[in-house]
Design a protein around this motif. Structure first.
Motif, mmCIF file in Angstrom:
data_model
loop_
_atom_site.group_PDB
_atom_site.id
_atom_site.type_symbol
_atom_site.label_atom_id
_atom_site.label_comp_id
_atom_site.label_asym_id
_atom_site.label_seq_id
_atom_site.Cartn_x
_atom_site.Cartn_y
_atom_site.Cartn_z
ATOM 1 N N ILE A 24 58.251 32.888 21.940
ATOM 2 C CA ILE A 24 57.875 33.993 22.877
ATOM 3 C C ILE A 24 58.898 34.489 23.804
ATOM 4 C CG2 ILE A 24 56.104 34.146 24.758
ATOM 5 C CD1 ILE A 24 54.563 33.635 22.257
ATOM 6 N N ARG A 25 59.019 35.678 24.020
ATOM 7 C CA ARG A 25 60.245 36.162 24.920
ATOM 8 C C ARG A 25 59.576 36.995 25.926
ATOM 9 N NH1 ARG A 25 61.406 41.079 22.802
ATOM 10 N NH2 ARG A 25 60.661 41.465 20.491
ATOM 11 N N PRO A 26 60.318 37.147 27.126
ATOM 12 C CA PRO A 26 59.781 38.047 28.289
ATOM 13 C C PRO A 26 59.651 39.399 27.758
ATOM 14 C CG PRO A 26 61.689 36.806 28.841
ATOM 15 C CD PRO A 26 61.708 36.617 27.247
ATOM 16 N N ALA A 27 58.795 40.037 28.576
ATOM 17 C CA ALA A 27 58.496 41.471 28.058
ATOM 18 C C ALA A 27 59.572 42.464 28.226
ATOM 19 C CB ALA A 27 57.094 42.008 28.834
ATOM 20 N N GLU A 28 60.296 42.352 29.514
ATOM 21 C CA GLU A 28 61.285 43.307 30.089
ATOM 22 C C GLU A 28 62.481 43.405 29.282
ATOM 23 O OE1 GLU A 28 60.834 40.232 32.423
ATOM 24 O OE2 GLU A 28 58.679 41.047 32.015
ATOM 25 N N THR A 29 62.998 42.241 29.088
ATOM 26 C CA THR A 29 64.548 42.170 28.259
ATOM 27 C C THR A 29 64.278 41.584 26.833
ATOM 28 O OG1 THR A 29 64.978 40.290 29.459
ATOM 29 C CG2 THR A 29 65.718 42.608 30.316
ATOM 30 N N PHE A 30 65.169 41.915 25.935
ATOM 31 C CA PHE A 30 65.030 41.207 24.886
ATOM 32 C C PHE A 30 65.795 39.914 24.879
ATOM 33 C CE2 PHE A 30 65.967 39.879 20.359
ATOM 34 C CZ PHE A 30 64.985 40.513 19.529
ATOM 35 N N GLN A 31 66.873 39.750 25.549
ATOM 36 C CA GLN A 31 67.473 38.665 25.740
ATOM 37 C C GLN A 31 67.988 38.168 24.511
ATOM 38 O OE1 GLN A 31 65.256 35.757 27.990
ATOM 39 N NE2 GLN A 31 66.132 36.550 29.951
ATOM 40 N N LEU A 32 68.693 38.852 23.790
ATOM 41 C CA LEU A 32 69.126 38.710 22.369
ATOM 42 C C LEU A 32 70.206 37.476 22.367
ATOM 43 C CD1 LEU A 32 69.166 39.436 19.380
ATOM 44 C CD2 LEU A 32 70.840 41.352 20.108
ATOM 45 N N ARG A 33 70.975 37.524 23.276
ATOM 46 C CA ARG A 33 72.247 36.475 23.054
ATOM 47 C C ARG A 33 71.561 35.155 23.608
ATOM 48 N NH1 ARG A 33 76.002 39.518 26.173
ATOM 49 N NH2 ARG A 33 77.142 40.940 24.594
ATOM 50 N N GLU A 34 70.715 35.233 24.409
ATOM 51 C CA GLU A 34 70.067 33.707 24.842
ATOM 52 C C GLU A 34 69.060 33.425 23.666
ATOM 53 O OE1 GLU A 34 70.013 36.723 26.424
ATOM 54 O OE2 GLU A 34 70.706 36.445 28.535
ATOM 55 N N LEU A 35 68.310 34.218 23.191
ATOM 56 C CA LEU A 35 67.437 33.931 21.863
ATOM 57 C C LEU A 35 68.239 33.225 20.726
ATOM 58 C CD1 LEU A 35 65.047 33.926 20.432
ATOM 59 C CD2 LEU A 35 64.879 36.206 19.636
ATOM 60 N N ALA A 36 69.421 33.891 20.490
ATOM 61 C CA ALA A 36 70.395 33.469 19.443
ATOM 62 C C ALA A 36 70.869 31.928 19.737
ATOM 63 C CB ALA A 36 71.490 34.400 19.177
ATOM 64 N N ASP A 37 71.165 31.985 20.969
ATOM 65 C CA ASP A 37 71.832 30.666 21.640
ATOM 66 C C ASP A 37 70.664 29.455 21.524
ATOM 67 O OD1 ASP A 37 74.186 31.464 22.294
ATOM 68 O OD2 ASP A 37 73.536 32.070 24.382
ATOM 69 N N LEU A 38 69.810 29.872 21.693
ATOM 70 C CA LEU A 38 68.402 28.835 21.813
ATOM 71 C C LEU A 38 68.097 28.536 20.313
ATOM 72 C CD1 LEU A 38 66.428 27.544 23.955
ATOM 73 C CD2 LEU A 38 64.678 29.455 23.393
ATOM 74 N N ILE A 39 68.040 29.383 19.409
ATOM 75 C CA ILE A 39 67.924 28.892 18.030
ATOM 76 C C ILE A 39 68.837 28.119 17.432
ATOM 77 C CG2 ILE A 39 67.892 30.121 15.735
ATOM 78 C CD1 ILE A 39 65.897 32.124 16.966
#
Lengths: 100, 323
Positions: B301-316
């Motif tokens: 699940i991610r926030p609606a406003e921003t994709f947060q691509l780098r943060e998502l990749a980091d988390l994964i």
């Protein structure tokens, strides 16, 4: 939600494909309608009990021995769950549910 | 049975091998009368005695299929065949998991013709061959395959582009084939080294899209070949991340139980609606059940406003290090 009389006899209407995913989770596919169902916990136990025609009173009685629940709540939950199964064409009842 | 029929035809026409382009994808050998630059080319020497698993050719297609289910889109499917109609592009007939015949519309470009061949037609062919076919992208790693599923626009290709930028190797982008055996872990087969990237993502990741073909003429999405960053081996399914939605307050990963995993795999099945016409529902149900029991499925699940691509990749990448 319709209420099922204690004497109502309930049974599985047809035999959809069934797979157990775990001790507490089962999935079903009704291939003719193309619909999928998931059952967990109490729902799975009820489904297993319906393998042979079962009176609603007996079903509730069995559940009271398996789960910590009072008779009123159990009856309501069973009514709600059976109504869903009936709605999806998964069970049939052998005498008419009484209107409440 | 269908294999036998194909062989008989092949033997009656000894020129078929020499006039064909040979490619590899999904662990299958393709012989095609048209070039398919997206797939990995194979030269004759590399083939040896192996016969092609799938043939692709141009030719006439029937107006209708016998005893077929007709979809509102005009597609038709039965247990053996699938007929795809695309206005101004052409008709495609996919048979028995071994054969694709394409009847092009006048004026269609070869690229546009391949978009549907590589999309819906290959997806159906893989269904016919008994794979579990998901709408997913993914990378190959030493520990296994890491897949990203989700609706169109959920960010599958974008996340893949970010991970390629970090040096990871792509396994698949879009049509993902998984072998689900009775006893083993699900095995993801490598597709071919073509990935897609949105113009906006390309700009953000400094990917040069000059000269790259667009996926569709009016689309700001580009097709990129990355043969040097392709994981060309089968890989056991290590994780399936479902890019679920963008309504959370923050980025979060949730490991799903078997029942939720079942629904996730079910709903991310590629062109799931076609299974009924293809008469594959029963086998598919068994494969989804097995995959749900044997796989680690995680909801993102991610926030609606921003994709947060780098943060998502980091988390994964962090999640992958944890067992």
């Amino acid at each position: 939600v319709p209420s099922f009389a204690p004497s109502t006899l309930v049974s599985r209407r047809e035999h959809p494909l069934t797979n157990d995913l775990s001790d507490t989770e089962t999935v079903m596919l009704d291939i003719e309608r193309g619909t999928y169902f998931g059952l967990q916990h109490v729902g799975k136990v009820i489904w297993e009990q319906l393998e042979s025609p079962t009176r609603v009173a007996d079903l509730c009685g069995y559940l009271l021995t398996r789960f910590e629940v009072d008779a009123d709540t159990c009856q309501k939950e069973v009514d709600y769950f059976l109504a869903q199964l009936l709605d999806q064409g998964l069970i049939e009842v052998h005498d008419a549910p009484s209107a409440s | 049975m269908t294999h036998e029929r194909y062989r008989a035809e092949d033997q009656s026409d000894p020129t078929v091998r020499s006039t064909s382009h040979l490619f590899r994808a999904y662990g299958l050998l393709f012989a095609s009368s048209i070039p398919v630059p997206e797939m990995t080319p194979v030269d004759d020497d590399g083939v040896g005695d192996r016969r092609p698993d799938v043939t692709i050719s141009l030719g006439p297609t029937p107006r209708h299929l016998d005893q077929a289910l007709t979809y509102p889109s005009g597609h038709e499917a039965n247990a053996e065949q699938f007929l795809l109609r695309v206005a101004d592009v052409g008709q495609y007939l996919v048979s028995g998991g071994v054969d694709i015949v394409i009847d092009p519309a006048p004026g269609v470009t070869s690229h546009e013709l391949r978009v549907f061949m590589l999309g819906t037609c290959l997806g159906v062919l893989l269904h016919q061959r008994g794979f579990l076919v998901l709408h997913a992208s993914g990378i190959g790693t030493e520990r296994g395959a890491v897949l990203f599923a989700g609706n169109s626009g959920a960010g599958k290709s974008t996340l893949l582009a970010e991970l390629l930028g970090r040096g990871e190797k792509m396994l698949v982008d879009d049509v993902c084939a998984i072998h689900v055996g009775a006893e083993t872990l699900p095995i993801v087969v490598p597709s071919y080294p073509r990935t897609r990237v949105w113009g906006e993502t390309a700009a953000r990741l400094s990917i040069d899209t000059t000269g790259l073909p667009r996926t569709r003429p009016q689309m700001d999405k580009y097709e990129r070949q990355v043969p040097e960053q392709f994981w060309d081996r089968e890989a056991p399914l290590l994780r399936l991340y479902h890019l679920a939605g963008s309504n959370g307050s923050e980025l979060s990963l949730t490991r799903l139980g078997p029942l939720e995993a079942f629904h996730t795999v079910l709903h991310n099945t590629y062109r799931k609606v076609l299974l009924e016409g293809l008469v594959r529902q029963r086998e598919h149900f068994e494969m989804v059940s097995r995959a749900a029991r044997a796989s680690t499925v995680i909801r993102v699940i991610r926030p609606a406003e921003t994709f947060q691509l780098r943060e998502l990749a980091d988390l994964i990448m962090l999640d992958l290090q944890e067992g």
